[in-house]
Design a protein around this motif. Sequence first.
Motif, PDB file in Angstrom:
ATOM      1  N   ALA A   1      -4.307  -1.396  -9.828  1.00  0.00           N
ATOM      2  CA  ALA A   1      -5.151  -2.277  -9.048  1.00  0.00           C
ATOM      3  C   ALA A   1      -4.534  -3.670  -8.965  1.00  0.00           C
ATOM      4  O   ALA A   1      -4.599  -4.308  -7.928  1.00  0.00           O
ATOM      5  N   CYS A   4      -1.767  -3.681  -6.401  1.00  0.00           N
ATOM      6  CA  CYS A   4      -2.358  -3.634  -5.057  1.00  0.00           C
ATOM      7  C   CYS A   4      -2.772  -5.025  -4.608  1.00  0.00           C
ATOM      8  O   CYS A   4      -2.425  -5.471  -3.521  1.00  0.00           O
ATOM      9  N   SER A   5      -3.542  -5.687  -5.450  1.00  0.00           N
ATOM     10  CA  SER A   5      -4.044  -7.018  -5.120  1.00  0.00           C
ATOM     11  C   SER A   5      -2.903  -7.997  -4.903  1.00  0.00           C
ATOM     12  O   SER A   5      -2.909  -8.775  -3.949  1.00  0.00           O
ATOM     13  N   THR A   7       0.159  -7.377  -3.986  1.00  0.00           N
ATOM     14  CA  THR A   7       0.884  -7.062  -2.763  1.00  0.00           C
ATOM     15  C   THR A   7       0.136  -7.589  -1.547  1.00  0.00           C
ATOM     16  O   THR A   7       0.741  -8.174  -0.636  1.00  0.00           O
ATOM     17  N   TYR A  54      -8.481  -6.032  -3.107  1.00  0.00           N
ATOM     18  CA  TYR A  54      -8.745  -4.707  -3.663  1.00  0.00           C
ATOM     19  C   TYR A  54     -10.054  -4.208  -3.091  1.00  0.00           C
ATOM     20  O   TYR A  54     -11.058  -4.910  -3.103  1.00  0.00           O
ATOM     21  N   GLY A  72      -6.078  -3.639  -0.188  1.00  0.00           N
ATOM     22  CA  GLY A  72      -5.372  -2.941  -1.248  1.00  0.00           C
ATOM     23  C   GLY A  72      -6.325  -1.943  -1.881  1.00  0.00           C
ATOM     24  O   GLY A  72      -7.503  -2.239  -2.061  1.00  0.00           O
ATOM     25  N   THR A  73      -5.837  -0.761  -2.174  1.00  0.00           N
ATOM     26  CA  THR A  73      -6.669   0.246  -2.828  1.00  0.00           C
ATOM     27  C   THR A  73      -5.790   1.200  -3.621  1.00  0.00           C
ATOM     28  O   THR A  73      -4.614   1.375  -3.317  1.00  0.00           O
ATOM     29  N   THR A  74      -6.381   1.803  -4.625  1.00  0.00           N
ATOM     30  CA  THR A  74      -5.680   2.834  -5.383  1.00  0.00           C
ATOM     31  C   THR A  74      -6.266   4.207  -5.077  1.00  0.00           C
ATOM     32  O   THR A  74      -5.821   5.201  -5.633  1.00  0.00           O
ATOM     33  N   GLU A  89       2.826   1.657   1.086  1.00  0.00           N
ATOM     34  CA  GLU A  89       2.509   2.263  -0.206  1.00  0.00           C
ATOM     35  C   GLU A  89       3.372   1.628  -1.290  1.00  0.00           C
ATOM     36  O   GLU A  89       4.578   1.461  -1.118  1.00  0.00           O
ATOM     37  N   GLN A  91       4.283   2.101  -5.235  1.00  0.00           N
ATOM     38  CA  GLN A  91       4.187   3.038  -6.347  1.00  0.00           C
ATOM     39  C   GLN A  91       5.016   2.522  -7.507  1.00  0.00           C
ATOM     40  O   GLN A  91       6.077   1.930  -7.308  1.00  0.00           O
ATOM     41  N   TYR A 101       8.512   0.793  -2.717  1.00  0.00           N
ATOM     42  CA  TYR A 101       7.695   0.513  -1.538  1.00  0.00           C
ATOM     43  C   TYR A 101       8.083   1.478  -0.434  1.00  0.00           C
ATOM     44  O   TYR A 101       9.244   1.794  -0.259  1.00  0.00           O
TER      45      TYR A 101
END
Length: 154
Positions: A1, A4-5, A7, A54, A72-74, A89, A91, A101
Amino acid sequence: AELCSRTVLCLLSLLPGAAWLAFNSNGLGSRHYHFRKYGLPLQCFGPRCCVYPYLGLQMLDALLQMRGFLVGTTNRMLVERASPDVLLEVQTDADTGAVCYSLSFANKELKQLVKCSAQDKSWLQDSLSVLEAAAPKPQQPQQQPHRQPLQPSQ
Protein backbone atom coordinates in the motif's frame (compact mmCIF):
# COMPACT_ATOMS: atom_id res chain seq x y z
CA ALA A 1 0.00 0.00 0.00
CA GLU A 2 2.85 2.38 0.79
CA LEU A 3 4.46 1.83 -2.60
CA CYS A 4 1.08 2.40 -4.32
CA SER A 5 0.55 5.69 -2.54
CA ARG A 6 4.09 6.84 -3.19
CA THR A 7 3.83 6.05 -6.90
CA VAL A 8 0.56 8.00 -7.27
CA LEU A 9 2.01 11.00 -5.46
CA CYS A 10 5.17 10.86 -7.59
CA LEU A 11 3.09 10.83 -10.77
CA LEU A 12 1.03 13.70 -9.44
CA SER A 13 4.16 15.70 -8.66
CA LEU A 14 5.04 15.69 -12.38
CA LEU A 15 2.20 18.16 -12.97
CA PRO A 16 3.27 21.67 -11.91
CA GLY A 17 1.52 22.56 -8.66
CA ALA A 18 -0.69 19.46 -8.65
CA ALA A 19 0.93 17.88 -5.58
CA TRP A 20 -0.46 20.65 -3.35
CA LEU A 21 -3.87 18.92 -3.44
CA ALA A 22 -5.63 22.29 -2.86
CA PHE A 23 -3.46 23.02 0.19
CA ASN A 24 -3.09 26.77 0.65
CA SER A 25 -1.58 28.88 3.39
CA ASN A 26 -0.10 32.33 3.78
CA GLY A 27 3.34 30.84 3.18
CA LEU A 28 2.30 29.45 -0.20
CA GLY A 29 0.12 32.41 -1.21
CA SER A 30 2.66 34.17 -3.43
CA ARG A 31 3.59 30.93 -5.14
CA HIS A 32 -0.10 30.22 -5.83
CA TYR A 33 -0.47 33.72 -7.29
CA HIS A 34 2.43 33.22 -9.71
CA PHE A 35 1.19 29.76 -10.70
CA ARG A 36 -2.33 31.07 -11.39
CA LYS A 37 -0.89 33.95 -13.40
CA TYR A 38 0.43 31.37 -15.91
CA GLY A 39 -2.59 29.07 -15.82
CA LEU A 40 -1.15 26.58 -13.36
CA PRO A 41 -1.78 24.16 -11.75
CA LEU A 42 -3.27 22.36 -14.70
CA GLN A 43 -6.91 21.57 -14.03
CA CYS A 44 -6.62 17.81 -14.58
CA PHE A 45 -8.47 16.73 -11.46
CA GLY A 46 -11.68 17.99 -9.95
CA PRO A 47 -15.20 16.84 -9.03
CA ARG A 48 -15.45 14.36 -11.96
CA CYS A 49 -11.78 13.34 -12.09
CA CYS A 50 -10.36 12.12 -8.76
CA VAL A 51 -6.99 11.39 -7.19
CA TYR A 52 -6.67 8.83 -4.42
CA PRO A 53 -3.16 7.78 -3.38
CA TYR A 54 -4.75 4.59 -2.06
CA LEU A 55 -8.25 3.38 -2.89
CA GLY A 56 -10.03 0.50 -1.18
CA LEU A 57 -12.67 -1.74 -2.70
CA GLN A 58 -15.45 0.02 -0.76
CA MET A 59 -14.87 3.12 -2.99
CA LEU A 60 -15.43 1.24 -6.27
CA ASP A 61 -18.98 2.55 -6.84
CA ALA A 62 -17.83 6.15 -6.45
CA LEU A 63 -14.87 5.50 -8.75
CA LEU A 64 -17.08 4.10 -11.51
CA GLN A 65 -19.06 7.37 -11.49
CA MET A 66 -15.92 9.38 -12.29
CA ARG A 67 -14.92 10.56 -15.74
CA GLY A 68 -11.26 9.80 -14.97
CA PHE A 69 -9.03 8.92 -12.05
CA LEU A 70 -5.51 8.46 -10.77
CA VAL A 71 -5.57 5.93 -7.94
CA GLY A 72 -3.33 3.46 -6.19
CA THR A 73 -4.63 0.08 -5.09
CA THR A 74 -3.38 -3.35 -4.14
CA ASN A 75 -6.69 -5.01 -5.01
CA ARG A 76 -6.65 -6.63 -8.46
CA MET A 77 -10.48 -6.87 -8.47
CA LEU A 78 -10.72 -3.08 -8.43
CA VAL A 79 -8.50 -2.88 -11.52
CA GLU A 80 -10.58 -5.48 -13.37
CA ARG A 81 -13.91 -3.78 -12.55
CA ALA A 82 -12.76 -0.20 -13.30
CA SER A 83 -11.02 -1.18 -16.60
CA PRO A 84 -8.68 1.85 -16.83
CA ASP A 85 -7.33 3.13 -20.16
CA VAL A 86 -3.78 3.12 -18.78
CA LEU A 87 -2.50 0.76 -16.11
CA LEU A 88 0.83 1.23 -14.35
CA GLU A 89 1.65 -1.84 -12.30
CA VAL A 90 4.27 -1.64 -9.57
CA GLN A 91 5.51 -4.96 -8.23
CA THR A 92 8.13 -5.74 -5.63
CA ASP A 93 10.14 -8.89 -5.25
CA ALA A 94 9.67 -10.10 -1.68
CA ASP A 95 13.14 -11.65 -1.54
CA THR A 96 15.29 -8.89 -3.01
CA GLY A 97 13.03 -5.85 -2.58
CA ALA A 98 13.55 -4.94 -6.25
CA VAL A 99 10.77 -2.84 -7.78
CA CYS A 100 9.47 -3.56 -11.30
CA TYR A 101 7.17 -1.27 -13.27
CA SER A 102 5.01 -2.16 -16.25
CA LEU A 103 2.77 0.13 -18.28
CA SER A 104 -0.10 -1.12 -20.42
CA PHE A 105 -2.63 0.73 -22.56
CA ALA A 106 -6.17 -0.52 -23.15
CA ASN A 107 -6.90 2.46 -25.42
CA LYS A 108 -4.89 2.12 -28.67
CA GLU A 109 -5.44 5.78 -29.65
CA LEU A 110 -3.95 6.93 -26.36
CA LYS A 111 -1.00 4.59 -26.80
CA GLN A 112 -0.32 6.14 -30.20
CA LEU A 113 -0.47 9.66 -28.72
CA VAL A 114 2.18 8.96 -26.10
CA LYS A 115 4.54 7.03 -28.36
CA CYS A 116 8.09 8.45 -28.29
CA SER A 117 9.67 9.77 -31.47
CA ALA A 118 13.31 9.06 -32.33
CA GLN A 119 14.25 12.51 -31.00
CA ASP A 120 12.38 11.84 -27.75
CA LYS A 121 14.18 8.52 -27.28
CA SER A 122 17.56 10.15 -27.98
CA TRP A 123 16.88 12.94 -25.48
CA LEU A 124 15.72 10.44 -22.85
CA GLN A 125 18.82 8.28 -23.37
CA ASP A 126 21.12 11.31 -23.09
CA SER A 127 19.33 12.52 -19.96
CA LEU A 128 19.50 9.07 -18.39
CA SER A 129 23.24 8.77 -19.02
CA VAL A 130 23.81 12.22 -17.44
CA LEU A 131 21.73 11.22 -14.40
CA GLU A 132 23.50 7.88 -14.04
CA ALA A 133 26.90 9.61 -14.23
CA ALA A 134 25.86 12.12 -11.55
CA ALA A 135 24.34 9.54 -9.19
CA PRO A 136 26.49 8.52 -6.24
CA LYS A 137 28.00 5.09 -6.62
CA PRO A 138 27.12 2.51 -3.97
CA GLN A 139 30.05 1.81 -1.70
CA GLN A 140 31.44 -1.68 -1.61
CA PRO A 141 31.75 -3.12 1.88
CA GLN A 142 35.36 -3.17 2.94
CA GLN A 143 36.70 -6.62 3.57
CA GLN A 144 38.50 -7.21 6.80
CA PRO A 145 42.04 -8.53 6.37
CA HIS A 146 42.28 -12.22 7.11
CA ARG A 147 44.12 -12.77 10.36
CA GLN A 148 45.64 -16.02 11.33
CA PRO A 149 45.25 -17.20 14.88
CA LEU A 150 48.23 -16.67 17.07
CA GLN A 151 50.35 -19.74 17.59
CA PRO A 152 51.53 -20.36 21.15
CA SER A 153 55.27 -19.91 21.40
CA GLN A 154 57.32 -22.87 22.58
